[in-house]
Design a protein around this motif. Structure first.
Motif, PDB file in Angstrom:
ATOM      1  N   TRP A  50      43.347  48.724  44.753  1.00 30.71           N
ATOM      2  CA  TRP A  50      44.002  47.622  44.044  1.00 30.71           C
ATOM      3  C   TRP A  50      44.143  46.401  44.944  1.00 30.71           C
ATOM      4  CZ3 TRP A  50      43.569  47.624  39.238  1.00 30.71           C
ATOM      5  CH2 TRP A  50      43.879  48.700  38.420  1.00 30.71           C
ATOM      6  N   CYS A  51      44.563  46.607  46.186  1.00 31.60           N
ATOM      7  CA  CYS A  51      44.753  45.473  47.098  1.00 31.60           C
ATOM      8  C   CYS A  51      43.422  44.819  47.452  1.00 31.60           C
ATOM      9  CB  CYS A  51      45.477  45.927  48.371  1.00 31.60           C
ATOM     10  SG  CYS A  51      47.207  46.374  48.088  1.00 31.60           S
ATOM     11  N   GLY A  52      42.375  45.633  47.647  1.00 27.53           N
ATOM     12  CA  GLY A  52      41.059  45.079  47.931  1.00 27.53           C
ATOM     13  C   GLY A  52      40.553  44.223  46.784  1.00 27.53           C
ATOM     14  N   MET A  53      40.722  44.712  45.554  1.00 27.49           N
ATOM     15  CA  MET A  53      40.296  43.930  44.401  1.00 27.49           C
ATOM     16  C   MET A  53      41.162  42.690  44.240  1.00 27.49           C
ATOM     17  SD  MET A  53      38.021  43.555  42.196  1.00 27.49           S
ATOM     18  CE  MET A  53      37.221  45.111  42.643  1.00 27.49           C
ATOM     19  N   ALA A  54      42.437  42.785  44.612  1.00 27.35           N
ATOM     20  CA  ALA A  54      43.314  41.615  44.535  1.00 27.35           C
ATOM     21  C   ALA A  54      42.850  40.524  45.492  1.00 27.35           C
ATOM     22  CB  ALA A  54      44.750  42.015  44.843  1.00 27.35           C
ATOM     23  N   VAL A  55      42.415  40.911  46.696  1.00 24.42           N
ATOM     24  CA  VAL A  55      41.926  39.922  47.666  1.00 24.42           C
ATOM     25  C   VAL A  55      40.684  39.216  47.113  1.00 24.42           C
ATOM     26  CG1 VAL A  55      40.859  39.652  49.938  1.00 24.42           C
ATOM     27  CG2 VAL A  55      42.897  41.068  49.682  1.00 24.42           C
ATOM     28  N   ILE A 205      34.965  49.471  40.459  1.00 29.89           N
ATOM     29  CA  ILE A 205      34.450  48.917  39.209  1.00 29.89           C
ATOM     30  C   ILE A 205      35.540  48.906  38.142  1.00 29.89           C
ATOM     31  CG2 ILE A 205      32.799  49.302  37.331  1.00 29.89           C
ATOM     32  CD1 ILE A 205      30.882  50.434  39.487  1.00 29.89           C
ATOM     33  N   SER A 206      36.306  49.993  38.067  1.00 29.19           N
ATOM     34  CA  SER A 206      37.409  50.057  37.098  1.00 29.19           C
ATOM     35  C   SER A 206      38.452  48.985  37.382  1.00 29.19           C
ATOM     36  CB  SER A 206      38.059  51.439  37.134  1.00 29.19           C
ATOM     37  OG  SER A 206      37.156  52.442  36.730  1.00 29.19           O
ATOM     38  N   ALA A 207      38.770  48.782  38.669  1.00 26.60           N
ATOM     39  CA  ALA A 207      39.754  47.757  39.031  1.00 26.60           C
ATOM     40  C   ALA A 207      39.247  46.370  38.669  1.00 26.60           C
ATOM     41  CB  ALA A 207      40.063  47.840  40.524  1.00 26.60           C
ATOM     42  N   PHE A 208      37.957  46.139  38.854  1.00 28.97           N
ATOM     43  CA  PHE A 208      37.391  44.848  38.460  1.00 28.97           C
ATOM     44  C   PHE A 208      37.548  44.635  36.960  1.00 28.97           C
ATOM     45  CE2 PHE A 208      33.805  42.541  36.636  1.00 28.97           C
ATOM     46  CZ  PHE A 208      33.938  41.317  37.269  1.00 28.97           C
ATOM     47  N   PHE A 209      37.263  45.675  36.171  1.00 30.10           N
ATOM     48  CA  PHE A 209      37.445  45.577  34.725  1.00 30.10           C
ATOM     49  C   PHE A 209      38.887  45.227  34.387  1.00 30.10           C
ATOM     50  CE2 PHE A 209      33.808  48.804  33.800  1.00 30.10           C
ATOM     51  CZ  PHE A 209      32.874  47.814  34.091  1.00 30.10           C
ATOM     52  N   CYS A 210      39.827  45.877  35.082  1.00 25.03           N
ATOM     53  CA  CYS A 210      41.235  45.641  34.779  1.00 25.03           C
ATOM     54  C   CYS A 210      41.640  44.205  35.084  1.00 25.03           C
ATOM     55  CB  CYS A 210      42.107  46.603  35.574  1.00 25.03           C
ATOM     56  SG  CYS A 210      42.051  48.297  34.981  1.00 25.03           S
ATOM     57  N   PHE A 211      41.208  43.690  36.224  1.00 28.22           N
ATOM     58  CA  PHE A 211      41.542  42.320  36.588  1.00 28.22           C
ATOM     59  C   PHE A 211      40.778  41.307  35.735  1.00 28.22           C
ATOM     60  CE2 PHE A 211      43.420  44.045  40.423  1.00 28.22           C
ATOM     61  CZ  PHE A 211      44.386  43.107  40.770  1.00 28.22           C
ATOM     62  N   GLY A 212      39.752  41.749  35.055  1.00 28.28           N
ATOM     63  CA  GLY A 212      38.894  40.855  34.291  1.00 28.28           C
ATOM     64  C   GLY A 212      39.659  39.995  33.311  1.00 28.28           C
ATOM     65  N   GLY A 213      39.281  38.722  33.246  1.00 25.42           N
ATOM     66  CA  GLY A 213      39.905  37.793  32.327  1.00 25.42           C
ATOM     67  C   GLY A 213      40.756  36.745  33.012  1.00 25.42           C
ATOM     68  N   ALA A 244      50.787  42.475  41.177  1.00 30.21           N
ATOM     69  CA  ALA A 244      52.089  43.148  41.276  1.00 30.21           C
ATOM     70  C   ALA A 244      52.264  44.160  40.150  1.00 30.21           C
ATOM     71  CB  ALA A 244      53.209  42.115  41.247  1.00 30.21           C
ATOM     72  N   MET A 245      51.866  43.793  38.933  1.00 26.10           N
ATOM     73  CA  MET A 245      52.017  44.690  37.785  1.00 26.10           C
ATOM     74  C   MET A 245      51.174  45.952  37.955  1.00 26.10           C
ATOM     75  SD  MET A 245      54.253  43.722  35.518  1.00 26.10           S
ATOM     76  CE  MET A 245      55.238  43.431  36.983  1.00 26.10           C
ATOM     77  N   TYR A 246      49.925  45.793  38.365  1.00 26.04           N
ATOM     78  CA  TYR A 246      49.063  46.973  38.511  1.00 26.04           C
ATOM     79  C   TYR A 246      49.531  47.888  39.630  1.00 26.04           C
ATOM     80  CZ  TYR A 246      45.514  46.046  35.018  1.00 26.04           C
ATOM     81  OH  TYR A 246      44.860  45.896  33.822  1.00 26.04           O
ATOM     82  N   LEU A 247      49.981  47.307  40.743  1.00 28.23           N
ATOM     83  CA  LEU A 247      50.477  48.150  41.834  1.00 28.23           C
ATOM     84  C   LEU A 247      51.743  48.894  41.417  1.00 28.23           C
ATOM     85  CD1 LEU A 247      49.929  45.848  44.945  1.00 28.23           C
ATOM     86  CD2 LEU A 247      48.923  48.105  44.594  1.00 28.23           C
ATOM     87  N   LEU A 248      52.703  48.174  40.832  1.00 27.40           N
ATOM     88  CA  LEU A 248      53.966  48.798  40.442  1.00 27.40           C
ATOM     89  C   LEU A 248      53.752  49.877  39.380  1.00 27.40           C
ATOM     90  CD1 LEU A 248      56.299  45.668  40.279  1.00 27.40           C
ATOM     91  CD2 LEU A 248      56.445  47.553  41.914  1.00 27.40           C
ATOM     92  N   VAL A 249      52.976  49.536  38.357  1.00 27.40           N
ATOM     93  CA  VAL A 249      52.764  50.489  37.264  1.00 27.40           C
ATOM     94  C   VAL A 249      51.982  51.703  37.752  1.00 27.40           C
ATOM     95  CG1 VAL A 249      51.621  50.816  35.037  1.00 27.40           C
ATOM     96  CG2 VAL A 249      52.985  48.759  35.438  1.00 27.40           C
ATOM     97  N   SER A 250      50.964  51.493  38.577  1.00 25.45           N
ATOM     98  CA  SER A 250      50.156  52.611  39.067  1.00 25.45           C
ATOM     99  C   SER A 250      51.002  53.600  39.860  1.00 25.45           C
ATOM    100  CB  SER A 250      49.008  52.096  39.948  1.00 25.45           C
ATOM    101  OG  SER A 250      48.087  51.355  39.193  1.00 25.45           O
TER     102      SER A 250
END
Length: 452
Positions: A50-55, A205-213, A244-250
């Motif tokens: 998650w943090c890598g995709m956030a960067v 790849i899944s994290a990229f999809f989630c951040f997509g948009g 923050a939402m993805y880290l907290l929820v995960s």
């Protein structure tokens, strides 16, 4: 084309940031973290992905902020690619976005909403089958008849889901259902995890999809007040909220439901809801899912017709021109909306829905989408006026490298649909030749595409 009237710029910081967060925090926030956790098998690896995709995403957001401030017009990536790489590349993006990818995303999200609506309300079978189409039609109507109501509802719903998700995390901690023992040891991978490299690739790849948009705010930049101030806050603030939402929820998910007990993505929603709220858990979580998906769909239905509108204005000659393409570059005289572009987007989504082809479309087109995002960021290296920001050229390099790695992963794991999707995108070249032949002799114009 004349410059945009200031009266047309009605979106402030809250609305623009809601566009960034809206599509990113959607159905994926409930389904994807569970699959990622089960595959990775380690809380530390889950947080690292998650943090890598956030960067990477934050680097991309800085790039898109600069592009949106330079060209604060409706159309987003289409406008930037046209400035950096010319009309043909920009048209291929517009072709992919308006006719192929986004209709597939809209159809998939509308179908994905139905099981959760049915968990809340008992509907007749015929109405349940028609519900995805009704959702698409309702959103299309809201965009057709005016953006003020749509903008207000979209902003309210997208900001509402932040405290709702925060409340889920807080309740998991305060109610005692979350156990720190489920997160420890942080580094050790649980039994049943997937092979490490494949798990990391799939999770990325899944994290990229989630951040997509997150990039959608660029599409409505022509309707944003004070874009030099608003857009940087919207892009960077929105990405930080999503992270923050993805880290907290995960971590809340894993703290409540141990990784070893995660069965699959869909069943996990019921598992988590039951653990927190007992028998009512399914309904509570279903309500959260519906809120997140509908608000994300509202962003999609607002942003994407602006790409079609911008493409038609540029390629169709703007006002006073005739023909199929030029028709999508006109505003409705009564409502002031890109009505024909809205009708096209809604019609294409309904067509994809009727064919039941949205899953295949998404599998085919995601590789091309990553490539276009990378090309958009690369536009910063091709601007006439050099970029003078503290983060340049590091941010675009990080984003380009990250996008390149993702594209390579997609080719390695799904080379056939990726190449077929690229072929579908390239099919836009003969389509463009048929629609705009003769207009390529005109000099390119770096003019503002206005929404009034």
């Amino acid at each position: 084309m004349g410059s945009e009237r200031q009266g047309g710029r009605r979106m402030g910081v809250w609305a623009a940031t809601a566009v960034v967060t809206g599509e990113a925090i959607s159905l994926g926030i409930f389904l994807t973290p569970a699959g990622m956790a089960k595959s990775l098998g380690s809380p530390a690896l889950l947080g690292a992905v998650w943090c890598g995709m956030a960067v990477i995403t934050l680097a991309g957001a800085l790039c898109f902020t600069e592009l949106a401030v330079r060209w604060p017009q409706v159309g987003g990536e289409y406008v930037y690619l046209r400035q950096g790489f010319g009309r043909r590349v920009a048209f291929l993006y517009g072709w992919m976005a308006a006719v192929v990818m986004y209709p597939g995303v809209a159809a998939a999200l509308s179908v994905g909403t139905v099981p959760y609506v049915l968990a809340l309300v008992a509907l007749p079978e015929w109405l349940a089958r028609a519900l995805p189409a009704l959702i698409l039609l309702a959103l299309g109507a809201m965009n057709y008849f005016g953006t003020r109501l749509n903008r207000g509802v979209m902003t309210a719903l997208n900001w509402l889901k932040v405290p709702v998700l925060g409340g889920l995390v807080a309740w998991a901690l305060a109610s005692g259902h979350a156990a720190a023992a489920n997160l420890t040891p942080l580094m050790t991978r649980r039994a049943g995890s997937d092979p490490l490299m494949g798990a990391i690739a799939g999770a990325a790849i899944s994290a990229f999809f989630c951040f997509g948009g997150w990039w959608e705010a660029g599409k409505i930049a022509g309707e944003v007040r004070d874009p030099r101030r608003t857009l940087p806050i919207a892009f960077t603030g929105g990405v930080l909220v999503v992270t923050a939402m993805y880290l907290l929820v995960s971590f809340a998910f894993v703290a409540v439901v141990p990784m070893q007990r995660i069965e699959n993505n869909t069943a996990f929603v019921a598992q988590f809801g039951q653990a927190l709220f007992g028998a009512a858990g399914g309904r509570v979580l279903s309500g959260c899912v519906v809120l997140c998906v509908v608000s994300g769909l509202m962003v999609l239905s607002m942003a994407v017709p602006r790409v079609t509108y911008a493409l038609a204005r540029a390629e169709g000659g703007g006002d006073g021109q005739t023909g199929l393409l030029a028709a999508f570059g006109r505003l409705d005289p009564r409502f002031g909306t890109p009505a024909n572009a809205v009708l096209l987007q809604t019609g294409m989504a309904l067509a994809v829905l009727g064919l039941g082809a949205f899953d295949r479309i998404l599998a085919f087109i995601i590789f091309s989408a990553v490539v276009f995002l990378a090309l958009t960021a690369a536009t910063l290296f091709r601007t006439a006026e050099p970029v003078r920001r503290w983060w340049f050229p590091l941010a675009p390099i990080v984003f380009l490298v990250g996008s390149g790695v993702l594209a390579a992963m997609l080719l390695l794991h799904s080379w056939r649909p990726s190449l077929l999707g690229a072929a579908v995108v390239l099919a836009g070249l003969p389509v463009r030749w048929l629609l705009v032949r003769g207009k390529d002799m005109e000099p390119a114009r770096a003019t503002e595409i206005s929404m009034i």
